[in-house]
Design a protein around this motif. Structure first.
Motif, PDB file in Angstrom:
ATOM      1  N   LYS A  64      15.372  12.279  16.191  1.00  0.00           N
ATOM      2  CA  LYS A  64      14.941  13.587  15.565  1.00  0.00           C
ATOM      3  C   LYS A  64      15.714  14.041  14.261  1.00  0.00           C
ATOM      4  O   LYS A  64      14.982  14.652  13.555  1.00  0.00           O
ATOM      5  N   GLU A  65      17.014  13.946  14.246  1.00  0.00           N
ATOM      6  CA  GLU A  65      17.695  14.450  13.242  1.00  0.00           C
ATOM      7  C   GLU A  65      17.362  13.679  12.122  1.00  0.00           C
ATOM      8  O   GLU A  65      16.842  14.259  10.844  1.00  0.00           O
ATOM      9  N   VAL A  66      17.238  12.186  11.964  1.00  0.00           N
ATOM     10  CA  VAL A  66      16.858  11.530  10.972  1.00  0.00           C
ATOM     11  C   VAL A  66      15.308  11.791  10.584  1.00  0.00           C
ATOM     12  O   VAL A  66      15.068  11.489   9.388  1.00  0.00           O
ATOM     13  N   ALA A  67      14.451  11.884  11.383  1.00  0.00           N
ATOM     14  CA  ALA A  67      13.045  11.974  11.150  1.00  0.00           C
ATOM     15  C   ALA A  67      12.866  13.229  10.220  1.00  0.00           C
ATOM     16  O   ALA A  67      11.979  13.216   9.367  1.00  0.00           O
ATOM     17  N   LYS A  68      13.386  14.249  10.504  1.00  0.00           N
ATOM     18  CA  LYS A  68      13.325  15.626   9.851  1.00  0.00           C
ATOM     19  C   LYS A  68      13.801  15.312   8.478  1.00  0.00           C
ATOM     20  O   LYS A  68      13.261  15.463   7.255  1.00  0.00           O
ATOM     21  N   GLU A  69      15.102  14.658   8.200  1.00  0.00           N
ATOM     22  CA  GLU A  69      15.557  14.120   7.044  1.00  0.00           C
ATOM     23  C   GLU A  69      14.902  13.473   6.083  1.00  0.00           C
ATOM     24  O   GLU A  69      14.866  13.881   4.975  1.00  0.00           O
ATOM     25  N   ARG A  70      14.097  12.387   6.724  1.00  0.00           N
ATOM     26  CA  ARG A  70      13.520  11.465   5.869  1.00  0.00           C
ATOM     27  C   ARG A  70      11.803  11.726   6.016  1.00  0.00           C
ATOM     28  O   ARG A  70      11.354  11.079   5.506  1.00  0.00           O
ATOM     29  N   ARG A  71      11.558  13.113   6.467  1.00  0.00           N
ATOM     30  CA  ARG A  71      10.250  13.561   6.335  1.00  0.00           C
ATOM     31  C   ARG A  71       9.410  12.478   6.882  1.00  0.00           C
ATOM     32  O   ARG A  71       8.136  12.098   6.265  1.00  0.00           O
ATOM     33  N   ILE A  72       9.691  11.914   8.306  1.00  0.00           N
ATOM     34  CA  ILE A  72       8.708  10.867   8.641  1.00  0.00           C
ATOM     35  C   ILE A  72       7.546  11.292   9.415  1.00  0.00           C
ATOM     36  O   ILE A  72       7.719  12.380  10.038  1.00  0.00           O
ATOM     37  N   GLN A 113       0.882  -1.081   0.001  1.00  0.00           N
ATOM     38  CA  GLN A 113       0.026   0.037  -0.099  1.00  0.00           C
ATOM     39  C   GLN A 113       0.742   1.032   0.145  1.00  0.00           C
ATOM     40  O   GLN A 113       2.085   1.223  -0.481  1.00  0.00           O
ATOM     41  N   ASN A 114       0.260   2.324   0.425  1.00  0.00           N
ATOM     42  CA  ASN A 114       1.196   3.518   0.536  1.00  0.00           C
ATOM     43  C   ASN A 114       1.730   3.989   1.779  1.00  0.00           C
ATOM     44  O   ASN A 114       2.001   4.905   2.035  1.00  0.00           O
ATOM     45  N   TYR A 115       1.602   2.934   2.509  1.00  0.00           N
ATOM     46  CA  TYR A 115       2.574   3.186   3.882  1.00  0.00           C
ATOM     47  C   TYR A 115       3.829   2.549   3.864  1.00  0.00           C
ATOM     48  O   TYR A 115       3.999   1.291   3.737  1.00  0.00           O
ATOM     49  N   LYS A 116       4.922   3.543   3.970  1.00  0.00           N
ATOM     50  CA  LYS A 116       6.356   2.958   3.728  1.00  0.00           C
ATOM     51  C   LYS A 116       6.896   3.141   4.947  1.00  0.00           C
ATOM     52  O   LYS A 116       7.001   4.280   5.532  1.00  0.00           O
ATOM     53  N   ILE A 117       7.749   1.938   5.358  1.00  0.00           N
ATOM     54  CA  ILE A 117       8.600   2.133   6.268  1.00  0.00           C
ATOM     55  C   ILE A 117      10.044   2.608   5.755  1.00  0.00           C
ATOM     56  O   ILE A 117      10.684   1.829   4.830  1.00  0.00           O
ATOM     57  N   VAL A 118      10.358   3.859   6.303  1.00  0.00           N
ATOM     58  CA  VAL A 118      11.810   4.347   5.561  1.00  0.00           C
ATOM     59  C   VAL A 118      12.756   4.628   6.594  1.00  0.00           C
ATOM     60  O   VAL A 118      13.805   4.972   6.360  1.00  0.00           O
ATOM     61  N   ALA A 119      12.364   4.125   7.916  1.00  0.00           N
ATOM     62  CA  ALA A 119      13.578   4.119   8.703  1.00  0.00           C
ATOM     63  C   ALA A 119      13.291   3.199  10.164  1.00  0.00           C
ATOM     64  O   ALA A 119      12.192   2.709  10.117  1.00  0.00           O
TER      65      ALA A 119
END
Lengths: 213, 213
Positions: A143-151, A107-113
DNA sequence: CAAATTTTGTGAAAGGAGTCACATAATTGA
DNA sequence: TCAATTATGTGACTCCTTTCACAAAATTTG
């Protein structure tokens, strides 16, 4: 379409209609009536129409609904027409399972981290399970990665003792949506949304029904 | 206590009370008021009392509820005071995760069998993950083994295409309770209980709330 | 021991959600 | 072109759930 509070049950059913409409589309049907959709979803036909009426008029009297259009409209309503970027926090058994659970990805739910307090011990297991391995990152970089990867959504799969502090980290990282799999209630401030998924609640429910029927 | 139809929402809340009461018991509290319990469970105090009133009188006016007794009474109501024997069918990622998911085991829900269509390929993975390995058995022995091990609940973790036929097998084996994790609706005859756990429904719900707030 | 306090259990009121039934609109066929 | 048919959208009704408010019961305090 003036504002009105939408019942949560309606939203849950829309998700169900969406799944059924995909099957109907697969089957090559171009048009569907509220009665047909209702039968398939095991609800009342008037219920289907009422649910849709909260958001506008989507059908044609005497005809029904164009499957493709209705599906697209419902997805727009649910917000499931866009891609949602998610992170898993806590790479134990459940976390690993979610990482490789195909039905999220189709679906359109992607795990990116993926995050854990002790990444080295889990990196191997995770990458082995996936075609495209997701690197497990130490939680202090959340925090850093969440911003970066737009989570936008965080899945908490830590032990219950850690769930609230992970939720706090997600809030700090401005991750607005949280799905909590740890068997403990978590609290988030206004503007954030947290949903709990308690397997034991569902099992208790089943146990009750089995004991009393 | 004369008969009355109990709302499903009440049963779900009882499960929540049960979890909270365990925490309260852990904290060493002997007595709790409906107001305290309500705050903790994030519900209305009258709601707590009404829910309990369906099943009898458990409190003492001016005092509150004895934590230990109330917990025991609620567990008796839910049927979660007895041990429930479960089987997992479909030992893919999710199935394996459930097999090793601690929070099932710490409670009274025991996984005592695992089935798959292709056992040899999964035996290794499963036993490696558990202290007491659960042998993965070929699905064609389900009926026989279900009897033998007195299995009462089946957890379906197969692909959606197989879910209904697995459910049929469980019905044939007289496994009365089914928890379906495959993203497709299954149907069981009268006298059987099936509950669906759709992750995508929960995610759609979250997506909606995030899109509209 | 009686008045004040606390907290339950529950009838009544309010609030939501689901179903029914029908007017309305589109289509089909003669 | 008009009657017959089909299926939506929605006001009204019913049913169910939650909240309120208070009498009843237990405890505490002076």
């Amino acid at each position: 379409m003036k504002y009105q509070k939408i019942p949560e049950a309606t939203i849950r059913r829309l998700s169900r209609y969406s799944r059924c409409l995909e099957e109907i589309e697969q089957a090559g049907e171009g048009v569907v009536s509220s009665a047909q959709l209702a039968t398939r979803c095991m609800v009342n036909a008037a219920q289907v129409r009422k649910d849709l009426a909260y958001f506008g008029e989507f059908g044609i009297r005497g005809v029904g609904y164009y499957v493709k259009d209705l599906l697209s409209d419902i997805k727009k309503i649910l917000g499931s027409n866009k891609e949602w970027r998610m992170a898993v926090i806590g790479i134990g058994n459940l976390g690993s399972a979610l990482l490789s659970y195909k039905d999220f990805l189709k679906q359109n739910y992607k795990i990116v981290a993926a995050f854990d307090i002790d990444p080295p011990s889990v990196i191997g297991r995770v990458s082995e399970k996936l075609g495209k391995p997701v690197e497990v990152i130490h939680i202090n970089r959340l925090k850093e990665v969440a911003k970066e990867r737009r989570i936008e959504i965080g899945l908490i799969t830590t032990p219950p003792s850690e769930a609230q502090s992970v939720a706090d980290l997600l809030v700090e990282a401005e991750v607005k949506g949280i799905l909590n799999f740890a068997p403990t209630q978590i609290i988030v401030p206004e503007g954030f949304v947290a949903k709990d998924v308690f397997f034991t609640t569902i099992l208790d429910n089943l146990a009750y029904l089995l004991s009393n029927n």
